[in-house]
Design a protein around this motif. Structure first.
Motif, PDB file in Angstrom:
ATOM      1  N   ASP A   1      -5.371  -7.582   3.961  1.00 48.71           N
ATOM      2  CA  ASP A   1      -6.279  -6.706   3.943  1.00 48.71           C
ATOM      3  C   ASP A   1      -6.113  -5.489   4.891  1.00 48.71           C
ATOM      4  N   GLN A   2      -6.146  -6.739   6.322  1.00 42.37           N
ATOM      5  CA  GLN A   2      -6.071  -5.852   7.790  1.00 42.37           C
ATOM      6  C   GLN A   2      -5.061  -5.368   7.912  1.00 42.37           C
ATOM      7  N   LYS A   3      -3.993  -5.534   6.983  1.00 42.48           N
ATOM      8  CA  LYS A   3      -2.783  -3.810   7.691  1.00 42.48           C
ATOM      9  C   LYS A   3      -3.049  -3.010   6.677  1.00 42.48           C
ATOM     10  N   LEU A   4      -4.036  -3.954   5.514  1.00 40.67           N
ATOM     11  CA  LEU A   4      -3.919  -1.773   4.719  1.00 40.67           C
ATOM     12  C   LEU A   4      -5.133  -1.089   5.455  1.00 40.67           C
ATOM     13  N   ILE A   5      -5.448  -2.213   6.107  1.00 40.07           N
ATOM     14  CA  ILE A   5      -7.335  -1.096   7.101  1.00 40.07           C
ATOM     15  C   ILE A   5      -6.364  -0.118   8.296  1.00 40.07           C
ATOM     16  N   ILE A   6      -5.225  -0.843   8.876  1.00 44.92           N
ATOM     17  CA  ILE A   6      -4.095  -0.491  10.022  1.00 44.92           C
ATOM     18  C   ILE A   6      -3.726   0.901   9.616  1.00 44.92           C
ATOM     19  N   GLU A   7      -2.984   0.973   8.673  1.00 41.89           N
ATOM     20  CA  GLU A   7      -2.410   2.029   7.713  1.00 41.89           C
ATOM     21  C   GLU A   7      -3.541   3.170   7.260  1.00 41.89           C
ATOM     22  N   ILE A   8      -3.931   2.995   6.606  1.00 43.45           N
ATOM     23  CA  ILE A   8      -5.420   3.895   6.038  1.00 43.45           C
ATOM     24  C   ILE A   8      -6.178   4.176   7.724  1.00 43.45           C
ATOM     25  N   ALA A   9      -6.039   3.729   8.602  1.00 40.12           N
ATOM     26  CA  ALA A   9      -6.387   4.222   9.687  1.00 40.12           C
ATOM     27  C   ALA A   9      -5.497   5.149  10.302  1.00 40.12           C
ATOM     28  N   ARG A  10      -4.372   4.946  10.444  1.00 40.49           N
ATOM     29  CA  ARG A  10      -3.175   5.643  10.574  1.00 40.49           C
ATOM     30  C   ARG A  10      -3.439   7.340  10.351  1.00 40.49           C
ATOM     31  N   VAL A  11      -2.969   6.932   8.773  1.00 41.59           N
ATOM     32  CA  VAL A  11      -3.766   8.532   7.583  1.00 41.59           C
ATOM     33  C   VAL A  11      -4.758   9.432   8.193  1.00 41.59           C
ATOM     34  N   ILE A  12      -5.882   8.715   8.412  1.00 42.70           N
ATOM     35  CA  ILE A  12      -6.992   9.392   8.801  1.00 42.70           C
ATOM     36  C   ILE A  12      -7.230  10.039   9.845  1.00 42.70           C
ATOM     37  N   ARG A  13      -5.897   9.559  11.671  1.00 47.56           N
ATOM     38  CA  ARG A  13      -6.206   9.815  12.391  1.00 47.56           C
ATOM     39  C   ARG A  13      -4.928  11.144  12.706  1.00 47.56           C
TER      40      ARG A  13
ATOM     41  N   LEU B   1      -7.184   6.387  -1.939  1.00 47.94           N
ATOM     42  CA  LEU B   1      -6.257   5.586  -2.235  1.00 47.94           C
ATOM     43  C   LEU B   1      -6.401   4.156  -1.468  1.00 47.94           C
ATOM     44  N   TYR B   2      -7.392   4.403  -0.332  1.00 49.76           N
ATOM     45  CA  TYR B   2      -7.901   3.200   0.017  1.00 49.76           C
ATOM     46  C   TYR B   2      -8.217   2.417  -0.662  1.00 49.76           C
ATOM     47  N   ASN B   3      -9.439   2.217  -1.363  1.00 50.13           N
ATOM     48  CA  ASN B   3      -9.632   1.143  -2.362  1.00 50.13           C
ATOM     49  C   ASN B   3      -9.202   0.944  -3.744  1.00 50.13           C
ATOM     50  N   GLN B   4      -7.739   1.766  -4.053  1.00 50.96           N
ATOM     51  CA  GLN B   4      -7.154   1.587  -4.865  1.00 50.96           C
ATOM     52  C   GLN B   4      -6.486   1.014  -4.340  1.00 50.96           C
ATOM     53  N   SER B   5      -5.993   0.525  -3.101  1.00 51.18           N
ATOM     54  CA  SER B   5      -5.131   0.080  -2.657  1.00 51.18           C
ATOM     55  C   SER B   5      -5.278  -1.532  -1.991  1.00 51.18           C
ATOM     56  N   LYS B   6      -6.977  -1.595  -2.024  1.00 48.29           N
ATOM     57  CA  LYS B   6      -6.938  -2.587  -1.450  1.00 48.29           C
ATOM     58  C   LYS B   6      -7.500  -3.842  -2.828  1.00 48.29           C
ATOM     59  N   ALA B   7      -7.805  -2.840  -4.341  1.00 55.75           N
ATOM     60  CA  ALA B   7      -7.891  -3.412  -4.965  1.00 55.75           C
ATOM     61  C   ALA B   7      -6.855  -4.402  -4.871  1.00 55.75           C
ATOM     62  N   LEU B   8      -5.303  -3.469  -5.276  1.00 53.21           N
ATOM     63  CA  LEU B   8      -3.823  -4.002  -5.193  1.00 53.21           C
ATOM     64  C   LEU B   8      -4.286  -5.435  -4.521  1.00 53.21           C
ATOM     65  N   VAL B   9      -3.907  -5.244  -3.279  1.00 54.05           N
ATOM     66  CA  VAL B   9      -4.604  -5.994  -2.095  1.00 54.05           C
ATOM     67  C   VAL B   9      -4.906  -7.331  -2.672  1.00 54.05           C
ATOM     68  N   ALA B  10      -6.760  -7.438  -3.264  1.00 54.92           N
ATOM     69  CA  ALA B  10      -6.670  -8.345  -3.532  1.00 54.92           C
ATOM     70  C   ALA B  10      -6.421  -9.535  -4.785  1.00 54.92           C
ATOM     71  N   LYS B  11      -5.520  -8.812  -5.079  1.00 56.12           N
ATOM     72  CA  LYS B  11      -4.495  -9.287  -6.491  1.00 56.12           C
ATOM     73  C   LYS B  11      -3.074 -10.191  -5.531  1.00 56.12           C
ATOM     74  N   GLY B  12      -3.188  -9.761  -4.513  1.00 56.09           N
ATOM     75  CA  GLY B  12      -2.252 -10.277  -3.991  1.00 56.09           C
ATOM     76  C   GLY B  12      -0.120  -9.627  -3.547  1.00 56.09           C
ATOM     77  N   ILE B  13      -0.455  -8.394  -3.644  1.00 58.57           N
ATOM     78  CA  ILE B  13       0.625  -7.186  -3.951  1.00 58.57           C
ATOM     79  C   ILE B  13       0.466  -6.735  -2.106  1.00 58.57           C
ATOM     80  N   PRO B  14       1.180  -6.847  -1.987  1.00 54.69           N
ATOM     81  CA  PRO B  14       1.802  -6.916   0.353  1.00 54.69           C
ATOM     82  C   PRO B  14       1.839  -5.857   0.102  1.00 54.69           C
ATOM     83  N   VAL B  15       1.269  -5.206   1.209  1.00 55.90           N
ATOM     84  CA  VAL B  15       1.242  -3.835   1.401  1.00 55.90           C
ATOM     85  C   VAL B  15       1.973  -2.714   1.634  1.00 55.90           C
ATOM     86  N   ARG B  16       2.990  -3.893   1.783  1.00 53.56           N
ATOM     87  CA  ARG B  16       4.180  -3.262   2.731  1.00 53.56           C
ATOM     88  C   ARG B  16       5.519  -2.777   1.048  1.00 53.56           C
ATOM     89  N   LEU B  17       4.815  -3.396  -0.171  1.00 48.02           N
ATOM     90  CA  LEU B  17       4.905  -2.732  -1.370  1.00 48.02           C
ATOM     91  C   LEU B  17       4.569  -0.984  -1.631  1.00 48.02           C
TER      92      LEU B  17
END
Length: 582
Positions: A483-495, A526-542
């Motif tokens: 979930d924290q790796k996702l924040i770093i990925e989405i923050a890169r998109v914002i930046r 994209l962040y909210n949809q990805s967050k829901a997937l990560v909560a289900k155990g799907i890796p950010v890498r995928l």
């Protein structure tokens, strides 16, 4: 003649044993009649700062009083013109003296021989108050010049000239005041530069100055009538940022003050602005621009005056009912001029050698901003955006710190961002805008009711990323949960996809607010949809391997400003790609 030069110390000249001068009076110094201003009077001596080069001036040369303060001429012909710090037209000076300004060139500020097609708007018997409009003319294709009664004058119209072509000093209306004295109104008036022009009232801040720059409009907005500082070290893009604001902000008129900057930068402004088409009017950008150029090789005292000259011209057009934006580049060079003159006057220095009155001078300048009800009842504004050039990018130095006290918007430029080619290099962690609360209602009413909510979500993600990067520096990114790796990925998109903007790209150089809103919504979706997937155990890498993050980084280029319907396909693309990895 008793009024003669006693001593000369650079731009500071003294006259002994005279009572002929008054404080802040404009004077002519020497045989060449150099323009100067009285800045100190004692029983023994009068001190004058000279706005021209004093090379060749000798003790014993005469000093001539004028009886009036240092003033500028206000009338048609200001727009599109280029002046030095004391409102002398540089194009005329070039014809007279060549590439370098000669001494004692007292040419008229405005062309007195040019005729203007004037329409008179009053009739005999009308009672006029100070600030009321008595005639108009078309100054440029996009600016109507409104001739106003001087603020200190009231009376009854006793003469009206017919509509027609008139020169600057022709009388077109005569006014008789309550004492029976007749006053002639021409196409111009004078106003002292150190005195702010009077207004009826100051309005509360409610509307943003829209710039088309996402990091400003969305994260750190400035209001119409607001003040902002752009501090940054050498090469961080202060001038470039001000160029972008001058080109694209929705002010009616731009006053660009090049105060102590390099000559090639002012040349660049001239060349760029003359080639650019104003997106609001379809005409040349110079049709609504005034340039005041006081470059680093020009006399230092005139640099100190240039700021006041610029803000007085801005107030004049504000009184006509226009929204004016001032770009002051840079107030640090202006402060250095104060320091040099203060040193010549042997005044007690304060921090880093700057005079003790530096804060009060800065406040006098920035306080002249604001949205006002003018004397004629119109509404106009002056917004001031000042660049600050702290030595060694040290924001703790006096000019930056004192400027922070008087401005409500602080766009801190970051050297590491600039060197990484991230423009505008405004650091989202150290910048701020105090106008957010004032402008929330406008954004919600005029753009989208969720605009400020989305802005807050974007800001929170950037702040969260900043904390996570501190951890990554210590122990690496691999140990972070998904979930924290996702924040770093989405923050890169914002930046990279949202905050970074390309001034040379047709679609990205200026972005309207509705597109800024849509971009934020897609990123957060994209962040909210990805967050829901990560909560289900799907890796950010995928999720990253779908290419969605990179696709959103490029959407600023892929979607034209007038095709916001294309954002709809992004939602379906996100849904389709994420379904494939469930």
């Amino acid at each position: 003649m008793n009024n003669t030069v006693h001593s000369i110390n650079g731009p500071v000249v003294t006259v002994r044993n005279t009572t002929d001068f008054s404080m802040l009076e404009m004077v002519y110094v020497g045989e060449k009649r150099l323009v100067g201003e009285v800045i100190g009077i004692t029983n023994q001596a009068t001190t004058i700062q000279v706005y021209e080069v004093t090379t060749g001036l000798r003790p014993g040369e005469p000093v001539y009083p004028t009886g009036s303060p240092m003033s500028v001429t206000l009338g048609p012909g200001i727009i599109t013109n280029m002046f030095d710090g004391i409102e002398r037209p540089l194009k005329v000076l070039e014809k007279e003296t060549g590439a370098f300004i000669g001494e004692g060139c007292n040419v008229p500020s405005l062309d007195v021989e040019r005729t203007w097609a004037v329409t008179i708007t009053v009739k005999t018997g009308d009672k006029l108050m100070g600030g009321q409009v008595y005639a108009t003319c078309q100054e440029t294709p996009v600016v109507e010049h409104r001739f106003m009664v001087p603020p200190t004058l009231n009376g009854t119209v006793t003469f009206v000239a017919p509509n027609g072509d008139y020169k600057l000093n022709d009388t077109i209306v005569k006014l008789t005041d309550e004492n029976g004295k007749e006053h002639e109104l021409t196409l111009c008036q004078k106003w002292p530069i150190r005195v702010s022009r009077p207004v009826k009232s100051r309005l509360p801040i409610t509307k943003p100055l829209i710039t088309g720059q996402r990091v400003i409009d969305t994260l750190f907005p400035i209001a119409k009538g607001g003040t902002a500082a752009i501090p940054g070290g050498f090469g961080t893009g202060k001038t470039m940022t001000q160029h972008q604001l001058a080109k694209w902000c929705d002010a009616d008129i731009i006053v660009y003050i090049g105060c102590g900057e390099r000559g090639n930068e002012m040349t660049q402004v001239l060349e760029e602005f003359s080639e650019l088409i104003d997106p609001r009017t379809g005409k040349a950008l110079t049709d609504r621009t005034v340039l005041i150029a006081n470059t680093s090789n020009m006399p230092v005292a005139a640099r100190e005056a240039s700021i006041y000259t610029g803000v007085t011209l801005a107030e004049y057009y504000r009184d006509m009912g226009y929204n004016v934006a001032i770009m002051a580049d840079s107030t640090s060079r202006w402060a250095e001029a104060l320091r040099e003159i203060s040193g010549r006057l042997e005044e007690m220095p304060a921090e880093e050698g700057f005079p003790a009155y530096l804060p009060s001078r800065l406040s006098q300048f920035y306080e002249r901003a604001g949205e006002m009800v003018t004397l004629s009842g119109a509404e106009g504004s002056v917004s001031i955006i000042g660049a600050v050039s702290p030595q060694g990018a040290d924001f703790s130095e006096p000019v930056t710190q004192n400027t922070k006290r008087f401005v409500r918007c602080f766009w801190a430029l970051d050297k590491s961002l600039a060197y990484a080619r991230h423009y505008a290099a405004i650091n989202w962690n150290t910048s701020y805008s105090e106008y957010i609360d004032d402008l929330t209602k406008w954004y919600n009413d005029n753009v989208d009711s969720n605009f400020m909510k989305r802005r807050q979500e974007i800001t929170s993600l950037l702040q969260e990323e900043n904390k996570l990067l501190e951890i990554v520096k210590l122990i690496g990114a691999d140990v972070l949960p998904d979930d924290q790796k996702l924040i770093i990925e989405i923050a890169r998109v914002i930046r990279v996809g949202f905050l970074q903007q390309n001034a040379f790209h047709k679609e990205d150089t200026y972005v309207p607010l509705p597109k800024q809103m849509k971009m934020m919504e897609v990123i957060l979706y994209l962040y909210n949809q990805s967050k829901a997937l990560v909560a289900k155990g799907i890796p950010v890498r995928l999720i990253s391997e779908t290419g969605l993050f990179d696709k959103l980084v490029k959407m600023k280029y892929d979607i034209p400003n007038d095709r916001l319907d294309m954002f709809d396909s992004y939602y379906s693309d996100i849904d389709t790609a994420l379904k494939g990895i469930r």
